[in-house]
Design a protein around this motif. Sequence first.
Motif, PDB file in Angstrom:
ATOM      1  N   LEU A   1       0.838  -1.198   0.000  1.00  0.00           N
ATOM      2  CA  LEU A   1       0.000   0.000   0.000  1.00  0.00           C
ATOM      3  C   LEU A   1       0.874   1.249   0.000  1.00  0.00           C
ATOM      4  O   LEU A   1       0.611   2.215  -0.735  1.00  0.00           O
TER       5      LEU A   1
ATOM      6  N   CYS B   1      -3.893  -0.720   8.459  1.00  0.00           N
ATOM      7  CA  CYS B   1      -4.232  -1.681   7.414  1.00  0.00           C
ATOM      8  C   CYS B   1      -4.795  -2.954   8.043  1.00  0.00           C
ATOM      9  O   CYS B   1      -4.238  -3.469   9.014  1.00  0.00           O
TER      10      CYS B   1
ATOM     11  N   THR C   1      -7.248  -3.857   3.100  1.00  0.00           N
ATOM     12  CA  THR C   1      -6.318  -4.277   2.058  1.00  0.00           C
ATOM     13  C   THR C   1      -6.804  -5.560   1.390  1.00  0.00           C
ATOM     14  O   THR C   1      -7.661  -6.269   1.924  1.00  0.00           O
ATOM     15  N   LYS C   2      -6.264  -5.824   0.213  1.00  0.00           N
ATOM     16  CA  LYS C   2      -6.551  -7.061  -0.530  1.00  0.00           C
ATOM     17  C   LYS C   2      -8.050  -7.284  -0.715  1.00  0.00           C
ATOM     18  O   LYS C   2      -8.576  -8.386  -0.523  1.00  0.00           O
TER      19      LYS C   2
ATOM     20  N   THR D   1      -9.171  -1.084  -0.410  1.00  0.00           N
ATOM     21  CA  THR D   1      -8.142  -0.994  -1.448  1.00  0.00           C
ATOM     22  C   THR D   1      -7.786  -2.371  -2.000  1.00  0.00           C
ATOM     23  O   THR D   1      -7.950  -3.396  -1.322  1.00  0.00           O
TER      24      THR D   1
ATOM     25  N   THR E   1      -4.401  -3.377  -4.182  1.00  0.00           N
ATOM     26  CA  THR E   1      -3.190  -2.815  -4.778  1.00  0.00           C
ATOM     27  C   THR E   1      -2.371  -3.811  -5.602  1.00  0.00           C
ATOM     28  O   THR E   1      -1.288  -3.471  -6.062  1.00  0.00           O
TER      29      THR E   1
END
Length: 370
Positions: A57, A137, A165-166, A197, A199
């Motif tokens: 990230l 995160c 995340t992911k 997010t 990424t």
Amino acid sequence: MLDDAGSGQVIGRLDQMLNSGQLTPALTQQARGLRDRLCAGVRVVILGPKGIGKSQLRDVLLGETAPATPPSAFALSIGHTDTRAEQIQDPNVHAETLQNPFLELATVMDVAASDGTEVFSERIRWALSQADIAVWCTQCFSEEEAALWAQASDHLKDHSFLVLTKADALASVGTLQSQIANLQAVAAEEFHSFFPTSTFHAHKALRAGDEISETQLAASGVKALRQTLSDLAASGQRADVDRALLFLQRNETQDAAVSVPAPGKKKVTPQAQTYEKALALLRGRVADLTTAAPQPDAVLENCSTLVEDLAELAAAHTQSDASFDAWRNDLYEASDKVVLMSLENDLRSAADAATIILQLKRDLDIRLAH
């Protein structure tokens, strides 16, 4: 104008004051602290469990791949210049320099996770003490994560982000929407904002040596995060400049002060008349903030009384337009914030309240200049 000074100008004035040798040891220490603070930028700390995707990230956020944290350090600090990198004195922190526009506002610190719960808790506690803005995160914000985040101050929570995340991995197993709903509820109570997010593709492009396209950045969710983070960092930097200006106004010699040019004649509207009255009120009372002893209760009381008087002045104005209504709403919002800060009644809250007053004055200066 004095309140329109940028960080570079203020750093120069602090250098001049430090080099004069006229300050007491206590004031010298304070001036150096303010200067170092301005040089370092707003401190953004990226946190979260091991393997959650923090560094990925970070790289997408900055648009370039940063070096890995060396074994001897548990945090990687990334600044925009060598001068900024030199501000990091902690032996557990490895400083690196990247030429990224975002880093003109902030220093980004990526805190390495640990397999040991006790060690990780210590690192989180240390990181929270360093942070102006935290980016946490997560994929589920577990009870263990919530317990660690509970160490953060209310002030930091109001300036921090919860980042899922992911998100693509969660979407592939059909749990993304439910997890977003769960985390939005957490963020509403514990964070400034929430951002899902993904990424993987953007980071893959970075590793291949390609630039991340605007489409990729938007699809990753990092574009929205970067913009909100930039806005908050810019506000924090302005607050740091204002605190330094308060110090300079208290301690600079009169002949070193920046003179304010007399404004030219302008067409006087009813709105402008109210702005002039409000500005006169601010000019008369800001002196109370710059000359009084720095006791939090005294500063907060002055700020509370001032924003209440300004709000009454705005409420008495019967003719308005969209611009005036926006200004009046800003006053009401400022009044609410100062009331909350008064409840905390500490030095940081007093400094934040004084910053709000200076921001209101700056806004009026700009309105009357156009």
